[in-house]
Design an enzyme around this catalytic site. Structure first.
Site, PDB file in Angstrom:
ATOM      1  N   GLU A 183     -10.288   5.453  11.243  1.00 10.07           N
ATOM      2  CA  GLU A 183     -11.250   5.393  10.131  1.00 10.07           C
ATOM      3  C   GLU A 183     -12.613   4.920  10.610  1.00 10.07           C
ATOM      4  O   GLU A 183     -13.002   3.762  10.439  1.00 10.07           O
ATOM      5  CB  GLU A 183     -10.674   4.529   9.009  1.00 10.07           C
ATOM      6  CG  GLU A 183      -9.407   5.168   8.443  1.00 10.07           C
ATOM      7  CD  GLU A 183      -8.644   4.265   7.482  1.00 10.07           C
ATOM      8  OE1 GLU A 183      -9.174   3.231   7.062  1.00 10.07           O
ATOM      9  OE2 GLU A 183      -7.490   4.626   7.157  1.00 10.07           O
ATOM     10  N   HIS A 385       4.966   5.773  -4.184  1.00 14.06           N
ATOM     11  CA  HIS A 385       4.100   5.090  -3.215  1.00 14.06           C
ATOM     12  C   HIS A 385       4.904   4.080  -2.409  1.00 14.06           C
ATOM     13  O   HIS A 385       5.583   3.216  -2.971  1.00 14.06           O
ATOM     14  CB  HIS A 385       2.944   4.372  -3.934  1.00 14.06           C
ATOM     15  CG  HIS A 385       1.950   3.789  -2.977  1.00 14.06           C
ATOM     16  ND1 HIS A 385       1.537   2.480  -3.021  1.00 14.06           N
ATOM     17  CD2 HIS A 385       1.296   4.348  -1.928  1.00 14.06           C
ATOM     18  CE1 HIS A 385       0.655   2.259  -2.048  1.00 14.06           C
ATOM     19  NE2 HIS A 385       0.502   3.377  -1.371  1.00 14.06           N
ATOM     20  N   HIS A 386       4.843   4.217  -1.094  1.00 13.86           N
ATOM     21  CA  HIS A 386       5.476   3.278  -0.169  1.00 13.86           C
ATOM     22  C   HIS A 386       4.419   2.731   0.776  1.00 13.86           C
ATOM     23  O   HIS A 386       4.161   3.326   1.821  1.00 13.86           O
ATOM     24  CB  HIS A 386       6.560   3.980   0.666  1.00 13.86           C
ATOM     25  CG  HIS A 386       7.778   4.371  -0.111  1.00 13.86           C
ATOM     26  ND1 HIS A 386       8.691   5.285   0.378  1.00 13.86           N
ATOM     27  CD2 HIS A 386       8.245   3.983  -1.321  1.00 13.86           C
ATOM     28  CE1 HIS A 386       9.674   5.438  -0.517  1.00 13.86           C
ATOM     29  NE2 HIS A 386       9.418   4.666  -1.557  1.00 13.86           N
ATOM     30  N   GLU A 387       3.789   1.639   0.410  1.00 13.29           N
ATOM     31  CA  GLU A 387       2.897   0.956   1.365  1.00 13.29           C
ATOM     32  C   GLU A 387       3.782   0.067   2.229  1.00 13.29           C
ATOM     33  O   GLU A 387       4.498  -0.791   1.707  1.00 13.29           O
ATOM     34  CB  GLU A 387       1.848   0.125   0.629  1.00 13.29           C
ATOM     35  CG  GLU A 387       0.976  -0.735   1.539  1.00 13.29           C
ATOM     36  CD  GLU A 387       0.258   0.072   2.624  1.00 13.29           C
ATOM     37  OE1 GLU A 387      -0.592   0.901   2.269  1.00 13.29           O
ATOM     38  OE2 GLU A 387       0.572  -0.109   3.825  1.00 13.29           O
ATOM     39  N   HIS A 465      -0.703   7.863   4.702  1.00  9.35           N
ATOM     40  CA  HIS A 465      -2.000   7.230   4.980  1.00  9.35           C
ATOM     41  C   HIS A 465      -1.849   6.303   6.183  1.00  9.35           C
ATOM     42  O   HIS A 465      -0.744   5.878   6.508  1.00  9.35           O
ATOM     43  CB  HIS A 465      -2.504   6.471   3.754  1.00  9.35           C
ATOM     44  CG  HIS A 465      -3.191   7.389   2.782  1.00  9.35           C
ATOM     45  ND1 HIS A 465      -4.414   7.110   2.228  1.00  9.35           N
ATOM     46  CD2 HIS A 465      -2.828   8.592   2.294  1.00  9.35           C
ATOM     47  CE1 HIS A 465      -4.771   8.103   1.424  1.00  9.35           C
ATOM     48  NE2 HIS A 465      -3.815   9.013   1.447  1.00  9.35           N
ATOM     49  N   GLU A 466      -2.979   6.032   6.830  1.00  6.86           N
ATOM     50  CA  GLU A 466      -2.956   5.332   8.131  1.00  6.86           C
ATOM     51  C   GLU A 466      -1.882   5.978   9.007  1.00  6.86           C
ATOM     52  O   GLU A 466      -1.006   5.303   9.571  1.00  6.86           O
ATOM     53  CB  GLU A 466      -2.701   3.818   7.986  1.00  6.86           C
ATOM     54  CG  GLU A 466      -3.736   3.097   7.175  1.00  6.86           C
ATOM     55  CD  GLU A 466      -3.560   3.341   5.676  1.00  6.86           C
ATOM     56  OE1 GLU A 466      -2.424   3.309   5.204  1.00  6.86           O
ATOM     57  OE2 GLU A 466      -4.565   3.600   4.993  1.00  6.86           O
ATOM     58  N   GLU A 484      -3.950  11.076   5.606  1.00  9.99           N
ATOM     59  CA  GLU A 484      -5.316  10.559   5.656  1.00  9.99           C
ATOM     60  C   GLU A 484      -5.799  10.730   7.101  1.00  9.99           C
ATOM     61  O   GLU A 484      -6.032  11.848   7.535  1.00  9.99           O
ATOM     62  CB  GLU A 484      -5.313   9.101   5.175  1.00  9.99           C
ATOM     63  CG  GLU A 484      -6.683   8.529   4.934  1.00  9.99           C
ATOM     64  CD  GLU A 484      -6.632   7.042   4.641  1.00  9.99           C
ATOM     65  OE1 GLU A 484      -7.407   6.585   3.806  1.00  9.99           O
ATOM     66  OE2 GLU A 484      -5.822   6.327   5.264  1.00  9.99           O
ATOM     67  N   GLU A 490     -12.024   6.007  -0.271  1.00  6.13           N
ATOM     68  CA  GLU A 490     -11.920   4.568  -0.533  1.00  6.13           C
ATOM     69  C   GLU A 490     -13.110   3.795   0.041  1.00  6.13           C
ATOM     70  O   GLU A 490     -13.533   2.788  -0.519  1.00  6.13           O
ATOM     71  CB  GLU A 490     -10.600   4.022   0.020  1.00  6.13           C
ATOM     72  CG  GLU A 490     -10.476   4.172   1.516  1.00  6.13           C
ATOM     73  CD  GLU A 490      -9.076   3.854   2.056  1.00  6.13           C
ATOM     74  OE1 GLU A 490      -8.162   3.652   1.262  1.00  6.13           O
ATOM     75  OE2 GLU A 490      -8.926   3.816   3.287  1.00  6.13           O
TER      76      GLU A 490
END
Ligand code: NOJ
Ligand code: CA
Length: 700
Positions: A183, A385-387, A465-466, A484, A490
């Protein structure tokens, strides 16, 4: 195969020169394979010390000068010199395959292949195979480790592959092996000033050639960074592992493909399907359950700081708020509703920690069962969603039950997340202890495919993401719909700086060459946290849906904001996410890009155009439209005084008739954009005598 021999010019020269006055023998070996159109040529030689090297020419001019190949191994001498060429096998391939979803429906896979077998001349006489595939739009090559007589466990300490760029060039790149994952804002520097870069790295040479270096099919191997070792010579650096060798494998195995997309223009680079073509065909069978879709969600409010992921008075993921989003999605035709912060574990210091996350226990104020049922009743689906906060040890332990819960509730897509600084992935080692790993190391390459295949067994799609970078694995695992892997929207909420207009243009010809990105566009309010201004325009927010491809696209803003901008919101409701064709109409890396895409489910075309901070007028021919058909274009363009620093909300929406013989002049404000929907006109219905005639052209 008969045409193949004519296309492939193969030369094998083996000559031994005894250098005068010395006892040293120099052996030169040379094999060349050409692209189907004959323009690109890849040569291989085994140099004096038995070092295999390759080079690339285009139209007779050097693109990549002689560059090394090989490996440093953990428990064996380097695989790099003392080789002789013992075999060459050629093959030609030409096929067309269908994408279940994508930028275009059909993809041609056309190449000439050369399989080069090398063997050490003395000692253990180990083998190494290098396979080159040469397409009209670039080159891919990979190594094959055959079963070795000395045992099959291979530890790769480093890969020695080089890319010696023949001409001076400008490079667009982000740092690899730095504190963040991917990022960053892009650097634009002379190639001779690149440090260590992620791929894709995009180059424009002094003669105008465009080259993107990347990799395809990164499976059970470490991601490749590129380090400039001297002048214009880049060298592979594999993402490290905590366990010593960067890659541990049992032979036989193949490495990922090292890829060079090569084109005359930035547009040509984007149009290349080389990365997908170098991946294996779909391994999942019938994937009609993978649905491209648009979604809204309880998300932007957390990034603005008006809601929290954590429990408490500002908790966003409540049953009541989710019902509001489901109603909004149903009323406006969005299939998905993402809800972040629904599960236990967000309280306290979750960043880079993740030890408290439960992927099956909802917070008490979030009734997941009732909400999934309510959504279904309204033909909407919750998006899971799984963060993980990059704690894959905790996540992997719960993965089965976590996905089972979603499958049971009809939740057929999950957004995963790996928030931690680079090198902060926590994985359980074979020794039963936690080891810290990179986001693009071998461990994480394995982890992502484990999640994707476990999700596929339950007919669930994945948006990471990440993530680890995209290397085209969506062809093999079509449920890996997006990720992502770059600075997304964001940063326009809380970033310092926010994404400048140039960033999104940079993405088109760098990150997007790898595959779909979940950028999450559509913030029509143009307002980040604390009321800060997002450097964009309303029309540009719309254009991003076409320009930054993903089969899942978010309408990221708050429902109450969409209520304020109904004219522009109409485009977000209309724009499809799955295409039968894609054309890049113009573009320069970092300056501007215009892309037209044809809807897979209708005869509509959509066009998106964005610029950097400079205003532009771009003529675009509509010659991609069908002959003999009349169309109507609804144009969303920057209005008077619009700009990323001016009035972002100045937008003009107008409808006009068009045909393939028209050329539109796209006027883009500084940091602005333009979005157009082009639909075939309905055949005129005979009007009643005394009815008022409809105007041909109307401006809203
Ligand atoms: C970072 C992701 O990119 C973002 O979309 C998400 O909201 C947060 N992590 C929390 O999971
Ligand atoms: Ca992120």
């Amino acid at each position: 195969m008969s045409g193949f021999m004519a296309l492939l010019r193969l030369r094998v020269l083996l000559c031994a020169l005894l250098l005068a006055g010395t006892a040293q023998a120099q052996v030169a070996s040379d094999a060349t394979v050409r692209s189907p159109d004959g323009k690109l040529a890849v040569s291989l030689r085994v140099s004096g010390e038995g070092r295999p090297e390759y080079s690339i020419q285009r139209g007779g001019r050097p693109v990549i000068d002689w560059s090394r190949l090989g490996f440093i191994l953990a428990d064996a001498p380097k695989l790099e010199r003392n080789f002789e060429l013992v075999g060459l096998q050629e093959k030609s391939f030409d096929d067309r395959w269908e994408q279940p979803w994508g930028e275009r429906r059909f993809v041609r896979n056309h190449y000439n292949e050369q399989r080069v077998s090398l063997r050490e001349k003395t000692g253990e006489r180990r083998s190494l195979v290098v396979v080159f595939r040469v397409f009209d739009d670039g080159v891919g090559f990979r190594y094959e480790f055959l079963e070795q007589p000395q045992g099959s466990q291979i530890g790769i300490v480093e890969e020695l592959t080089e890319f010696a760029v023949a001409e001076p060039a400008t490079a667009w790149w982000i740092p690899g092996g730095e504190w963040n994952r991917y990022e960053y804002l892009y650097n634009k520097t002379p190639l001779a000033e690149v440090g260590q870069a992620h791929t894709p790295i995009t180059l424009k040479t002094a003669s105008g050639l465009h080259i993107a270096i990347h990799e395809a099919a990164l499976v059970d191997y470490a991601g490749m960074w590129l380090r400039r070792v001297s002048g214009r010579r880049l060298k592979a650096v594999l993402s490290p592992s905590s366990s010593g060798p960067k890659v541990s494998r049992k032979a036989p195995f193949t490495t990922p493909w090292r890829t060079l997309q090569i084109a005359d223009s930035a547009a040509g680079l984007y149009m290349s399907d080389l990365i997908l073509n170098l991946n294996e065909p779909n391994k999942l069978g019938d994937v009609s359950w993978v649905k491209p879709f648009k979604y809204v969600g309880i998300w932007w409010s957390m990034h603005l700081g008006t809601h929290t992921w954590a429990s408490g008075p500002k908790h966003g993921a409540t049953t009541a708020e989710t019902r509001r989003y489901i109603d909004f999605a149903a009323a406006n035709g969005f299939r998905g509703v993402l809800v972040e912060g629904w599960n236990e574990g967000w309280d306290g210091d979750w960043f880079a920690n993740g030890k408290d996350f439960s992927f099956t226990e909802a917070y008490p104020d979030f009734d997941i069962v009732a909400l999934a049922a309510y959504a279904k009743k309204k033909s909407v689906r919750l998006v899971g969603h799984h963060e993980t906060a990059a704690n894959i040890a905790v996540y992997e332990k719960q993965l089965g039950p976590a996905l089972d819960l979603y499958a049971k509730l009809g939740i057929d897509a999950v957004k995963t997340g790996y928030v931690a600084d680079a090198g902060g992935v926590q994985a359980l080692g074979d020794d039963g202890r936690i080891h810290f790993e990179w986001h693009d190391g071998q461990i994480q390459a394995r982890h992502h495919l484990r999640v994707v295949t476990e999700a596929a067994r339950r007919h669930i799609s994945v948006n990471a993401h990440e993530p680890i970078k995209d290397t085209g694995l969506r062809r093999t695992y079509p449920n890996w719909v997006a990720r992502e892997g770059a600075r997304g929207m964001e940063y326009n909420a809380w970033g310092d700086p926010k994404n400048p207009p140039e960033h999104e243009v940079n993405l088109v010809f760098t990150r997007m060459l790898a595959g779909p990105m979940d950028y999450t566009p559509g913030v029509l309010s143009l307002t980040g946290s604390g009321g800060s201004r997002i450097p964009s325009t309303e029309a540009r927010q719309l254009a991003l849906y076409v320009v930054l491809y993903s089969p899942i696209q978010m309408a990221a803003d708050l429902p109450e904001n969409y209520a304020k901008y109904p004219k522009a919101f109409q485009f977000i409701k209309d724009v499809p996410v799955d295409w039968s064709d894609t054309r890049v109409l113009n573009g320069e890396v970092g300056d501007y890009a215009t892309i037209a895409r044809k809807d897979r489910r209708s005869d509509d075309w959509y066009l998106g155009s964005i610029t950097d901070e400079s205003p532009r007028v771009l003529p675009v021919s509509l010659d991609f439209l069908d002959e003999g058909k009349k169309y109507s274009a609804t144009i969303y363009r920057d209005g008077k005084g619009a700009g990323f620093e001016g009035d972002g909300h100045a937008i003009t929406v107008e409808t006009r008739p068009v045909s393939r013989y028209d050329t539109l002049r796209l006027e883009l404000a500084p940091g602005g954009g333009q979005a157009i929907r082009i639909s075939p006109r309905k055949p005129a219905v005979k009007k009643k005598e005394n009815k008022k005639p409809q105007p041909e052209f109307d401006v809203e």
